[in-house]
Design a protein around this motif. Structure first.
Motif, PDB file in Angstrom:
ATOM      1  N   LEU A   1       0.806  -1.224   0.000  1.00  0.00           N
ATOM      2  CA  LEU A   1       0.000   0.000   0.000  1.00  0.00           C
ATOM      3  C   LEU A   1       0.839   1.274   0.000  1.00  0.00           C
ATOM      4  O   LEU A   1       0.639   2.150  -0.852  1.00  0.00           O
ATOM      5  N   PHE A   2       1.761   1.431   0.950  1.00  0.00           N
ATOM      6  CA  PHE A   2       2.619   2.618   0.994  1.00  0.00           C
ATOM      7  C   PHE A   2       4.054   2.169   1.247  1.00  0.00           C
ATOM      8  O   PHE A   2       4.303   1.383   2.171  1.00  0.00           O
ATOM      9  N   VAL A   3       4.957   2.664   0.434  1.00  0.00           N
ATOM     10  CA  VAL A   3       6.374   2.312   0.576  1.00  0.00           C
ATOM     11  C   VAL A   3       7.188   3.592   0.669  1.00  0.00           C
ATOM     12  O   VAL A   3       6.823   4.632   0.083  1.00  0.00           O
ATOM     13  N   ARG A   4       8.282   3.509   1.426  1.00  0.00           N
ATOM     14  CA  ARG A   4       9.088   4.704   1.614  1.00  0.00           C
ATOM     15  C   ARG A   4       9.826   5.057   0.329  1.00  0.00           C
ATOM     16  O   ARG A   4      10.427   4.206  -0.323  1.00  0.00           O
ATOM     17  N   ALA A   5       9.769   6.341   0.004  1.00  0.00           N
ATOM     18  CA  ALA A   5      10.499   6.886  -1.147  1.00  0.00           C
ATOM     19  C   ALA A   5      11.019   8.248  -0.735  1.00  0.00           C
ATOM     20  O   ALA A   5      10.269   9.234  -0.744  1.00  0.00           O
ATOM     21  N   GLY A   6      12.235   8.288  -0.316  1.00  0.00           N
ATOM     22  CA  GLY A   6      12.796   9.533   0.186  1.00  0.00           C
ATOM     23  C   GLY A   6      12.227   9.872   1.553  1.00  0.00           C
ATOM     24  O   GLY A   6      12.235   9.052   2.480  1.00  0.00           O
ATOM     25  N   ALA A   7      11.685  11.083   1.681  1.00  0.00           N
ATOM     26  CA  ALA A   7      11.201  11.557   2.988  1.00  0.00           C
ATOM     27  C   ALA A   7       9.754  11.176   3.272  1.00  0.00           C
ATOM     28  O   ALA A   7       9.238  11.470   4.364  1.00  0.00           O
ATOM     29  N   GLN A   8       9.073  10.537   2.340  1.00  0.00           N
ATOM     30  CA  GLN A   8       7.674  10.221   2.591  1.00  0.00           C
ATOM     31  C   GLN A   8       7.311   8.849   2.047  1.00  0.00           C
ATOM     32  O   GLN A   8       8.113   8.192   1.391  1.00  0.00           O
ATOM     33  N   MET A   9       6.081   8.442   2.358  1.00  0.00           N
ATOM     34  CA  MET A   9       5.564   7.148   1.933  1.00  0.00           C
ATOM     35  C   MET A   9       4.728   7.347   0.672  1.00  0.00           C
ATOM     36  O   MET A   9       3.771   8.138   0.675  1.00  0.00           O
ATOM     37  N   GLU A  10       5.084   6.653  -0.383  1.00  0.00           N
ATOM     38  CA  GLU A  10       4.360   6.788  -1.642  1.00  0.00           C
ATOM     39  C   GLU A  10       3.392   5.611  -1.820  1.00  0.00           C
ATOM     40  O   GLU A  10       3.698   4.471  -1.448  1.00  0.00           O
ATOM     41  N   PRO A  11       2.201   5.874  -2.359  1.00  0.00           N
ATOM     42  CA  PRO A  11       1.206   4.811  -2.529  1.00  0.00           C
ATOM     43  C   PRO A  11       1.567   3.867  -3.677  1.00  0.00           C
ATOM     44  O   PRO A  11       2.118   4.291  -4.702  1.00  0.00           O
ATOM     45  N   THR A  12       1.219   2.618  -3.464  1.00  0.00           N
ATOM     46  CA  THR A  12       1.348   1.645  -4.547  1.00  0.00           C
ATOM     47  C   THR A  12       0.157   1.822  -5.490  1.00  0.00           C
ATOM     48  O   THR A  12      -0.817   2.520  -5.166  1.00  0.00           O
ATOM     49  N   PRO A  13       0.201   1.206  -6.666  1.00  0.00           N
ATOM     50  CA  PRO A  13      -0.971   1.284  -7.562  1.00  0.00           C
ATOM     51  C   PRO A  13      -2.265   0.831  -6.880  1.00  0.00           C
ATOM     52  O   PRO A  13      -3.337   1.400  -7.144  1.00  0.00           O
ATOM     53  N   ARG A  14      -2.169  -0.174  -6.012  1.00  0.00           N
ATOM     54  CA  ARG A  14      -3.370  -0.647  -5.306  1.00  0.00           C
ATOM     55  C   ARG A  14      -3.909   0.446  -4.386  1.00  0.00           C
ATOM     56  O   ARG A  14      -5.116   0.695  -4.348  1.00  0.00           O
ATOM     57  N   ALA A  15      -3.036   1.122  -3.658  1.00  0.00           N
ATOM     58  CA  ALA A  15      -3.471   2.209  -2.772  1.00  0.00           C
ATOM     59  C   ALA A  15      -4.034   3.363  -3.569  1.00  0.00           C
ATOM     60  O   ALA A  15      -5.023   4.000  -3.167  1.00  0.00           O
ATOM     61  N   GLN A  16      -3.417   3.674  -4.723  1.00  0.00           N
ATOM     62  CA  GLN A  16      -3.934   4.753  -5.565  1.00  0.00           C
ATOM     63  C   GLN A  16      -5.343   4.431  -6.073  1.00  0.00           C
ATOM     64  O   GLN A  16      -6.191   5.324  -6.168  1.00  0.00           O
ATOM     65  N   ALA A  17      -5.594   3.171  -6.383  1.00  0.00           N
ATOM     66  CA  ALA A  17      -6.924   2.787  -6.875  1.00  0.00           C
ATOM     67  C   ALA A  17      -7.963   2.836  -5.756  1.00  0.00           C
ATOM     68  O   ALA A  17      -9.129   3.172  -5.982  1.00  0.00           O
ATOM     69  N   LEU A  18      -7.524   2.503  -4.545  1.00  0.00           N
ATOM     70  CA  LEU A  18      -8.457   2.480  -3.410  1.00  0.00           C
ATOM     71  C   LEU A  18      -8.784   3.881  -2.892  1.00  0.00           C
ATOM     72  O   LEU A  18      -9.888   4.122  -2.396  1.00  0.00           O
ATOM     73  N   ALA A  19      -7.839   4.814  -2.975  1.00  0.00           N
ATOM     74  CA  ALA A  19      -7.960   6.112  -2.301  1.00  0.00           C
ATOM     75  C   ALA A  19      -9.238   6.878  -2.643  1.00  0.00           C
ATOM     76  O   ALA A  19      -9.928   7.367  -1.739  1.00  0.00           O
ATOM     77  N   PRO A  20      -9.628   7.041  -3.925  1.00  0.00           N
ATOM     78  CA  PRO A  20     -10.851   7.812  -4.212  1.00  0.00           C
ATOM     79  C   PRO A  20     -12.111   7.191  -3.614  1.00  0.00           C
ATOM     80  O   PRO A  20     -12.974   7.908  -3.080  1.00  0.00           O
ATOM     81  N   ALA A  21     -12.218   5.860  -3.694  1.00  0.00           N
ATOM     82  CA  ALA A  21     -13.406   5.203  -3.146  1.00  0.00           C
ATOM     83  C   ALA A  21     -13.457   5.330  -1.629  1.00  0.00           C
ATOM     84  O   ALA A  21     -14.514   5.579  -1.039  1.00  0.00           O
ATOM     85  N   VAL A  22     -12.275   5.179  -0.987  1.00  0.00           N
ATOM     86  CA  VAL A  22     -12.220   5.310   0.466  1.00  0.00           C
ATOM     87  C   VAL A  22     -12.581   6.731   0.889  1.00  0.00           C
ATOM     88  O   VAL A  22     -13.302   6.948   1.862  1.00  0.00           O
ATOM     89  N   ARG A  23     -12.119   7.731   0.131  1.00  0.00           N
ATOM     90  CA  ARG A  23     -12.448   9.134   0.441  1.00  0.00           C
ATOM     91  C   ARG A  23     -13.946   9.371   0.356  1.00  0.00           C
ATOM     92  O   ARG A  23     -14.536  10.054   1.211  1.00  0.00           O
ATOM     93  N   ARG A  24     -14.589   8.789  -0.670  1.00  0.00           N
ATOM     94  CA  ARG A  24     -16.037   8.945  -0.797  1.00  0.00           C
ATOM     95  C   ARG A  24     -16.763   8.318   0.387  1.00  0.00           C
ATOM     96  O   ARG A  24     -17.746   8.873   0.890  1.00  0.00           O
TER      97      ARG A  24
END
Length: 308
Positions: A52-75
């Motif tokens: 879901l989220f992996v470290r990339a530099g100073a922050q955690m970046e979403p995986t494609p699965r997390a990116q697909a889930l995020a809009p539905a979860v926000r709704r």
């Protein structure tokens, strides 16, 4: 995946992580400790079988699965916050709703005119429906949702499961046609019992005065029994009949036909006029507004007459 086995609080963490890209910032946003937030993220990874989220530099970046889930979860989060958790609102100016009131015909002519004027100003699209029910049926009408309020004299509703609010206290007066020369200014007890009475029993229900007279053992000479108070407008003029009615009825009838008031030989009982509602409607925003309107318009001090 069975939703019954999912902790839906995890969606809050997923939504916050998608927005903040940091375990620490997510912990601050949702009010959890950093270890608790990390544990929740671990549960999310297990649930979705994805990092879901992996470290990339100073922050955690979403995986494609997390990116697909995020809009539905926000709704989902927004829907729960705005439509489920937010207090129910009622805007009378724009509301399109109908309310049903249980009240006898005296209630229709006494309580509704002022309420309708108020609705025209504040809630032009709100509709009212007045229905009459036998006294014992008023409770079931409120319980079932057939009616929203019962307004009037309903002693059967003074019981568990119902709320009540006083509007005013009133009593009875004896009235006759103004041209009834045989009607004295004051009746003796004998004259009262022997006079030709019109008795009104709305929906066949006994009124407080009838019980009062029965308890005293006083039996009137009843010439005519009616179901509606407003029938007095046609049946009192030009006759020698008298009627002992609630004060508001005398006021309303007197606005349309000439009457005389006759002093009774006893002190009549007083009755409390109230509004009643079922406990399931206690916190409903629209119902609170409706009760407020009825109380504001119809509340009177003891002895105050029916407003014109």
């Amino acid at each position: 995946m069975d939703i019954r086995g999912i902790d839906l609080n995890l969606l809050v963490i997923l939504d916050a992580m998608a927005r903040h890209r940091s375990v620490n910032r997510t912990a601050q946003a949702v009010g959890l400790s950093q270890p608790a937030t990390s544990a929740a993220l671990a549960r999310l990874r297990l649930l979705f079988d994805d990092p879901l989220f992996v470290r990339a530099g100073a922050q955690m970046e979403p995986t494609p699965r997390a990116q697909a889930l995020a809009p539905a979860v926000r709704r989902v989060i927004e829907t729960v916050s705005t439509e489920i958790l937010s207090p129910a609102a009622f805007d009378p100016a724009t509301a399109q709703r109908s309310f049903t009131i249980v009240t006898p015909d005296i209630g229709e002519v006494s309580f509704l005119p002022g309420v309708l004027r108020r609705l025209r100003q504040e809630a032009p699209q709100v509709q009212l429906k007045a229905i009459a029910r036998p006294r014992e049926a008023a409770a079931s009408a409120l319980e079932s949702g057939e009616a929203d309020l019962a307004v009037g004299f309903f002693p059967d509703l003074q019981k568990a499961g119902f709320f009540q609010q006083n509007l005013f206290r009133t009593s009875y007066v004896c009235i006759a046609c103004a041209k009834n020369e045989a009607a004295p200014a004051r009746l003796t007890m004998r004259q009262f019992l022997e006079a030709r009475h019109i008795v009104v029993l709305p929906n066949g229900r006994e009124h407080l005065l009838d019980r009062f007279l029965a308890d005293k053992g006083w039996r009137r000479h009843v010439t005519l029994e009616l179901s509606h108070f407003m029938s007095l407008l046609a049946l009192l003029p030009g006759t020698d009949l008298i009627a002992t009615v609630p004060e508001d009825i005398a006021t309303v009838v007197g606005r349309h036909v000439p009457l005389k008031t006759i002093e009774l030989p006893f002190r009549p009982p007083r009755l409390d006029v109230q509004q009643f509602w079922h406990r399931r409607m206690q916190q409903d925003a629209a119902h609170k507004w409706l009760r407020g309107v009825f109380h504001a318009v119809n509340r009177r001090e003891a002895g105050a007459p029916l407003p014109s």
